[in-house]
Write an enzyme that holds these catalytic residues in place. Structure first.
Site, PDB file in Angstrom:
ATOM      1  N   ASN B  79       0.805  -1.217   0.000  1.00  0.00           N
ATOM      2  CA  ASN B  79       0.000   0.000   0.000  1.00  0.00           C
ATOM      3  C   ASN B  79       0.840   1.269   0.000  1.00  0.00           C
ATOM      4  OD1 ASN B  79      -1.507  -2.126   2.102  1.00  0.00           O
ATOM      5  ND2 ASN B  79      -2.682  -1.416   0.333  1.00  0.00           N
ATOM      6  N   ILE B  87       1.022   6.874   0.608  1.00  0.00           N
ATOM      7  CA  ILE B  87       0.406   5.798   1.390  1.00  0.00           C
ATOM      8  C   ILE B  87      -1.059   5.690   1.018  1.00  0.00           C
ATOM      9  CG2 ILE B  87      -0.123   5.007   3.728  1.00  0.00           C
ATOM     10  CD1 ILE B  87       2.247   6.869   4.593  1.00  0.00           C
ATOM     11  N   CYS B  88      -1.494   4.455   0.739  1.00  0.00           N
ATOM     12  CA  CYS B  88      -2.914   4.242   0.439  1.00  0.00           C
ATOM     13  C   CYS B  88      -3.583   3.709   1.694  1.00  0.00           C
ATOM     14  CB  CYS B  88      -3.073   3.263  -0.724  1.00  0.00           C
ATOM     15  SG  CYS B  88      -4.778   2.864  -1.072  1.00  0.00           S
ATOM     16  N   LEU B  89      -4.270   4.589   2.410  1.00  0.00           N
ATOM     17  CA  LEU B  89      -4.919   4.189   3.659  1.00  0.00           C
ATOM     18  C   LEU B  89      -6.252   4.922   3.715  1.00  0.00           C
ATOM     19  CD1 LEU B  89      -4.608   2.639   6.315  1.00  0.00           C
ATOM     20  CD2 LEU B  89      -3.494   4.626   7.296  1.00  0.00           C
TER      21      LEU B  89
END
Lengths: 393, 150
Positions: B79, B87-89
């Site tokens: 991610n 950041i993929c959150l």
């Protein structure tokens, strides 16, 4: 107990010196400044408490009328913007279409005027002569508005041999022949070869036969001659230099000639000839040494790409465009030739339009014949060249 | 938004930090909108015993809009974008809520290191490796990039 604070800006009651409004919007313990909470709710469009998940209600202080007015204003604003966009796109598109249309109309009208005797042209264009010096423009009807701009289109199509071009011509011819409302007898009588439209029909049928014969018998010869006259010497030599050790020259030439397709569109003759050379199969009986094979193939591939690029440059250029548009000048030339034709006894009595149409067809055939003749001569000329033996003085 | 909230968060960070967050400070005392942070890789994960540097960019509308976190060094994680460190959150984008703080978001990022979501990857190669479940390969590759870039 933890001090109460706004869960959004983290300010505590004690720190709040401006005395902002505090709210406790739901069942749980979270508190917030009203303005902080409103900022968040309007941004996130999610009207629930992040801790307990219960819904948060927003009340509008303004009257129902007030909030409705805002909604109506917003809708109108959106509609107005959309309308403006549509107007802009529409006017640009419309302007381009109408300028193309009016150009075609003007060309078509000019060509009608050139091809027809005065009274017929006036009739076709919707001009009525009141007296010697006075003319009246009749209102344009659908037929004139459709057919006049189609004249230049048909002329360009007339020198192409494909179903689309043939279809367009047939439809325009049909529409030009029928009167509105459709009258069978009138249609039949207009198809007599002595009538203007009838002549046009006859010539258009003849055109189909001519194109068929041209493609079947003349084009293959023409491509041989073109290849012989200038193309293969130059390009083949390059091909041969690149594959000097495995292609026997005579065999290559035979292959190239065999590889010519039997018919290709007139405009693309040069391109096809070059492609024909490029796609010439290798000599099967003279395999090069295995080690050289790959290198050779790579050379050949590069050579092909380079040649094809050159071929496109030759064909799809200004010359092609002009050769496609040159039929637009045909009416003027036809009317000139028709005048000369009118001096001959047989054509003297014929109506001027039919005479011009026939003269135009003769011009087209003559033009082709000259092209064929010159191509043949050029090929013969090139083949007849020899290097003279050295002579001592 | 007033800088009051960021000032409070800064004060909080100077006081105490959550577990696994080693540092959280502003780059320049005059600028509350650029921060740096250090987090420790979560235990019993390939990122264990490593300290990761992050940069934090806070938007003007914070906390209505979420801050942006980037890893400073290259890191192999499903991610996290290998090149940019993005950041993929979800809680840092569409699931954001002002209830999060910079410190709590760092905790979430630390958790993400330990339990990636290979179904919404920014680094497809790493995501495929994690989906394959080949623990020794994951460990080897992750450690390799940690040694190489950290």
């Amino acid at each position: 107990m933890e001090e109460e604070k706004c869960w959004i800006c983290l300010e505590t009651h004690a720190e709040d010196v401006e005395n902002k409004k505090w709210v406790r919007p739901c069942a749980c313990s979270l508190t917030a400044h009203e303005q902080c909470l409103l900022d968040w709710l309007l941004e996130s469009k999610n009207l629930t408490c992040p801790q307990c998940g219960s819904g948060i209600r927003i009340e509008s202080a303004s009257s129902v009328l007030g909030s409705k007015s805002i909604a109506v204003y917003d809708i109108m604003q959106t509609a107005y913007r959309t309308g403006l966009k549509a107007l802009f796109i529409g006017s640009v598109a419309g302007a381009s279409i109408s300028s193309i249309y009016s150009t075609l109309f003007a060309i078509g009208a000019a060509q009608l005027r050139v091809m027809c005797p005065t009274d017929m042209a006036f009739k076709a264009l919707g001009v009525s002569q009141v007296s010697d010096t006075e003319y009246k423009l009749l209102p344009l009807d659908g037929k004139r508005l459709t057919l006049i701009p189609m004249i230049p289109v048909c002329l360009v199509c007339s020198r192409m041999n494909n179903s689309a071009a043939n279809g367009i011509i047939s439809w325009v011819m049909f529409l030009a022949s029928v009167s509105t409302p459709l009258n069978y007898n009138q249609l039949v009588s207009s198809l007599k070869p002595s009538e203007p439209i009838g002549t046009l029909w006859l010539v258009m049928e003849a055109r189909l036969v001519y194109m068929y014969l041209y493609d079947k018998y003349i084009l293959p010869k023409l491509s041989h001659w073109i290849a012989e006259s200038f193309t293969y010497r130059r390009d083949l030599e390059m091909l041969l230099t690149n594959n000097a050790n495995n292609v026997n020259q005579g065999g290559a030439i035979r292959n190239i000639l065999a590889a010519f397709p039997n018919a290709f569109p007139r405009i693309d003759v040069e391109l096809e000839v070059l492609d024909g050379i490029n796609n010439a199969p290798e000599q099967p009986d003279q395999d090069p040494p295995v080690a050289d094979n790959q290198q050779n193939r790579r050379n050949q591939e590069q050579h092909r790409i380079a040649q094809r690029r050159r071929a496109r440059n030759i064909v799809v250029g200004v010359d092609t465009l002009f050769s496609m548009l040159s039929p637009l000048l045909l009416p003027s030339a036809s009317s000139f030739a028709g005048n000369i034709l009118g001096k001959l006894p047989f054509f003297k009595k014929m109506n001027v339009f039919s005479r011009n149409v026939i003269a135009g067809s003769i011009l087209v055939v003559l033009n082709d014949l000259i092209y064929i003749g010159v191509t043949y001569l050029r090929a013969k000329d090139r083949k007849g060249l020899r290097i003279a033996a050295y002579k001592k003085k | 938004m007033s800088p009051g909230r960021l000032l409070r968060e800064l004060g909080q960070a100077q006081n105490e930090l959550p577990e696994g967050v080693i540092a959280l400070e502003v780059v320049d005392d005059a600028d509350l909108y650029h921060w740096t942070a250090q987090i420790e890789g979560p235990p019993s994960s390939p990122f264990e015993n490593t300290i990761f540097d992050l940069t934090i960019t806070v938007p003007d509308q914070y906390p209505i809009k979420p801050p942006t976190f980037n890893f400073k060094n290259r890191i192999s994680h499903p991610n996290i974008d290998f090149k940019t460190g993005d950041i993929c959150l979800d809680v840092l984008s569409d699931k954001w809520s002002p209830a999060w703080t910079l410190a709590s978001a760092l905790v979430a990022i630390r958790q993400l290191l330990g339990s990636p979501e290979p179904d919404s990857p920014l680094n497809v190669d790493s995501a495929n490796l994690w989906r394959s479940g080949d623990t020794s390969a994951i460990n080897a590759l992750t450690r390799y990039y940690i040694e190489k870039y950290n």
